[in-house]
Design a protein around this motif. Structure first.
Motif, PDB file in Angstrom:
ATOM      1  N   PRO A 131       0.825  -1.208   0.000  1.00  0.00           N
ATOM      2  CA  PRO A 131       0.000   0.000   0.000  1.00  0.00           C
ATOM      3  C   PRO A 131       0.863   1.263   0.000  1.00  0.00           C
ATOM      4  O   PRO A 131       1.928   1.305   0.620  1.00  0.00           O
ATOM      5  CB  PRO A 131      -0.801  -0.107   1.298  1.00  0.00           C
ATOM      6  N   ALA A 132       0.396   2.277  -0.736  1.00  0.00           N
ATOM      7  CA  ALA A 132       1.114   3.551  -0.793  1.00  0.00           C
ATOM      8  C   ALA A 132       0.985   4.279   0.538  1.00  0.00           C
ATOM      9  O   ALA A 132      -0.065   4.252   1.173  1.00  0.00           O
ATOM     10  CB  ALA A 132       0.545   4.407  -1.917  1.00  0.00           C
ATOM     11  N   GLU A 133       2.053   4.888   0.955  1.00  0.00           N
ATOM     12  CA  GLU A 133       2.060   5.678   2.184  1.00  0.00           C
ATOM     13  C   GLU A 133       2.716   7.017   1.879  1.00  0.00           C
ATOM     14  O   GLU A 133       3.849   7.061   1.435  1.00  0.00           O
ATOM     15  CB  GLU A 133       2.859   4.959   3.272  1.00  0.00           C
ATOM     16  N   ARG A 134       2.000   8.096   2.092  1.00  0.00           N
ATOM     17  CA  ARG A 134       2.552   9.428   1.853  1.00  0.00           C
ATOM     18  C   ARG A 134       3.524   9.786   2.968  1.00  0.00           C
ATOM     19  O   ARG A 134       3.249   9.542   4.138  1.00  0.00           O
ATOM     20  CB  ARG A 134       1.457  10.498   1.815  1.00  0.00           C
ATOM     21  N   SER A 135       4.637  10.366   2.574  1.00  0.00           N
ATOM     22  CA  SER A 135       5.598  10.872   3.548  1.00  0.00           C
ATOM     23  C   SER A 135       6.411  11.971   2.880  1.00  0.00           C
ATOM     24  O   SER A 135       6.271  12.224   1.674  1.00  0.00           O
ATOM     25  CB  SER A 135       6.514   9.760   4.053  1.00  0.00           C
ATOM     26  N   GLN A 136       7.278  12.589   3.633  1.00  0.00           N
ATOM     27  CA  GLN A 136       8.134  13.637   3.089  1.00  0.00           C
ATOM     28  C   GLN A 136       9.097  13.090   2.045  1.00  0.00           C
ATOM     29  O   GLN A 136       9.540  13.811   1.161  1.00  0.00           O
ATOM     30  CB  GLN A 136       8.919  14.326   4.210  1.00  0.00           C
ATOM     31  N   ARG A 137       9.394  11.806   2.133  1.00  0.00           N
ATOM     32  CA  ARG A 137      10.322  11.197   1.181  1.00  0.00           C
ATOM     33  C   ARG A 137       9.718  11.033  -0.210  1.00  0.00           C
ATOM     34  O   ARG A 137      10.433  10.812  -1.168  1.00  0.00           O
ATOM     35  CB  ARG A 137      10.782   9.842   1.701  1.00  0.00           C
ATOM     36  N   CYS A 138       8.397  11.137  -0.337  1.00  0.00           N
ATOM     37  CA  CYS A 138       7.733  10.939  -1.628  1.00  0.00           C
ATOM     38  C   CYS A 138       8.276  11.883  -2.710  1.00  0.00           C
ATOM     39  O   CYS A 138       8.382  11.501  -3.875  1.00  0.00           O
ATOM     40  CB  CYS A 138       6.221  11.127  -1.504  1.00  0.00           C
ATOM     41  N   ASP A 139       8.615  13.100  -2.335  1.00  0.00           N
ATOM     42  CA  ASP A 139       9.108  14.063  -3.315  1.00  0.00           C
ATOM     43  C   ASP A 139      10.408  13.618  -3.970  1.00  0.00           C
ATOM     44  O   ASP A 139      10.724  14.033  -5.084  1.00  0.00           O
ATOM     45  CB  ASP A 139       9.304  15.436  -2.661  1.00  0.00           C
ATOM     46  N   PHE A 140      11.156  12.773  -3.300  1.00  0.00           N
ATOM     47  CA  PHE A 140      12.453  12.339  -3.808  1.00  0.00           C
ATOM     48  C   PHE A 140      12.435  10.902  -4.334  1.00  0.00           C
ATOM     49  O   PHE A 140      13.456  10.393  -4.778  1.00  0.00           O
ATOM     50  CB  PHE A 140      13.514  12.466  -2.711  1.00  0.00           C
ATOM     51  N   CYS A 141      11.290  10.262  -4.275  1.00  0.00           N
ATOM     52  CA  CYS A 141      11.181   8.854  -4.643  1.00  0.00           C
ATOM     53  C   CYS A 141      11.191   8.685  -6.164  1.00  0.00           C
ATOM     54  O   CYS A 141      10.536   9.421  -6.890  1.00  0.00           O
ATOM     55  CB  CYS A 141       9.900   8.258  -4.057  1.00  0.00           C
ATOM     56  N   GLU A 142      11.921   7.675  -6.623  1.00  0.00           N
ATOM     57  CA  GLU A 142      12.002   7.383  -8.050  1.00  0.00           C
ATOM     58  C   GLU A 142      10.688   6.784  -8.598  1.00  0.00           C
ATOM     59  O   GLU A 142      10.506   6.717  -9.795  1.00  0.00           O
ATOM     60  CB  GLU A 142      13.146   6.405  -8.312  1.00  0.00           C
ATOM     61  N   PHE A 143       9.804   6.353  -7.713  1.00  0.00           N
ATOM     62  CA  PHE A 143       8.594   5.667  -8.147  1.00  0.00           C
ATOM     63  C   PHE A 143       7.344   6.506  -7.919  1.00  0.00           C
ATOM     64  O   PHE A 143       6.233   5.993  -8.027  1.00  0.00           O
ATOM     65  CB  PHE A 143       8.460   4.331  -7.409  1.00  0.00           C
ATOM     66  N   LYS A 144       7.481   7.787  -7.648  1.00  0.00           N
ATOM     67  CA  LYS A 144       6.310   8.594  -7.294  1.00  0.00           C
ATOM     68  C   LYS A 144       5.312   8.684  -8.430  1.00  0.00           C
ATOM     69  O   LYS A 144       4.115   8.802  -8.192  1.00  0.00           O
ATOM     70  CB  LYS A 144       6.723   9.978  -6.817  1.00  0.00           C
ATOM     71  N   GLU A 145       5.759   8.575  -9.681  1.00  0.00           N
ATOM     72  CA  GLU A 145       4.820   8.649 -10.806  1.00  0.00           C
ATOM     73  C   GLU A 145       3.896   7.443 -10.884  1.00  0.00           C
ATOM     74  O   GLU A 145       2.762   7.536 -11.318  1.00  0.00           O
ATOM     75  CB  GLU A 145       5.552   8.807 -12.147  1.00  0.00           C
ATOM     76  N   ILE A 146       4.367   6.291 -10.458  1.00  0.00           N
ATOM     77  CA  ILE A 146       3.551   5.072 -10.566  1.00  0.00           C
ATOM     78  C   ILE A 146       2.876   4.717  -9.255  1.00  0.00           C
ATOM     79  O   ILE A 146       2.059   3.810  -9.206  1.00  0.00           O
ATOM     80  CB  ILE A 146       4.378   3.874 -11.066  1.00  0.00           C
ATOM     81  N   CYS A 147       3.205   5.425  -8.199  1.00  0.00           N
ATOM     82  CA  CYS A 147       2.625   5.137  -6.893  1.00  0.00           C
ATOM     83  C   CYS A 147       1.228   5.768  -6.811  1.00  0.00           C
ATOM     84  O   CYS A 147       1.028   6.906  -7.206  1.00  0.00           O
ATOM     85  CB  CYS A 147       3.526   5.724  -5.797  1.00  0.00           C
ATOM     86  N   LYS A 148       0.273   5.003  -6.290  1.00  0.00           N
ATOM     87  CA  LYS A 148      -1.111   5.492  -6.208  1.00  0.00           C
ATOM     88  C   LYS A 148      -1.301   6.344  -4.981  1.00  0.00           C
ATOM     89  O   LYS A 148      -0.879   6.061  -3.912  1.00  0.00           O
ATOM     90  CB  LYS A 148      -2.077   4.316  -6.193  1.00  0.00           C
TER      91      LYS A 148
END
Length: 148
Positions: A131-148
């Protein structure tokens, strides 16, 4: 210095060793044998600043790889060359430190296997297990485009 060293590896294409049935990749920047001391020297070039928690960990992995690949290794010296800072850190690891590293590798393999439905064929669990979990690290994640 010419003739004093035997170059063994320079950034080889995906060298690896088997550990607990899993292929572990270990790409050393530069490996040579000092003919005068018969020491194998692992050199890892770093472009960032020193990370005392992480940098020795990587060199321990390289040491295990060298021990697996090369026979009759008496002594291994590891060097981190911090290119932007003009500094070097030299390490040697004893048997206990390498056993701790092997234990760490085993734990990592177990963690990765927990994400797999079938580890033998490297088949991941269904995406519903992640499951996707929002956090501050999301902005730097390589998979943010495919994460729901």
């Amino acid at each position: 210095m010419e003739g004093r060293v035997d170059v063994l590896e320079v950034d080889e294409d995906f060298p690896s060793f088997e550990y607990e049935g899993v292929k572990v990749f270990s790409i050393i920047d530069f490996l040579y044998r000092d003919k005068e001391t018969n020491t194998l020297v692992i050199v890892d070039w770093k472009t960032g600043k020193p990370n005392p928690d992480r940098d020795p960990l990587q060199l321990k992995l390289y040491t295990i790889y060298v021990l697996e690949k090369y026979e009759n290794v008496e002594q291994i010296k590891c060097i981190n060359e911090y290119l932007l800072h003009g500094k070097s850190e030299v390490y040697t690891f004893d048997e206990e430190q390498l056993l701790e590293m092997k234990d760490y590798i085993s734990r990592c393999i177990k963690q990765m296997d927990d994400y797999l439905e079938d580890p033998k064929i490297n088949k991941p669990k269904d995406i519903s297990h992640f499951p996707a979990e929002r956090s501050q690290r999301c902005d730097f994640c390589e998979f943010k485009e495919i994460c729901k």
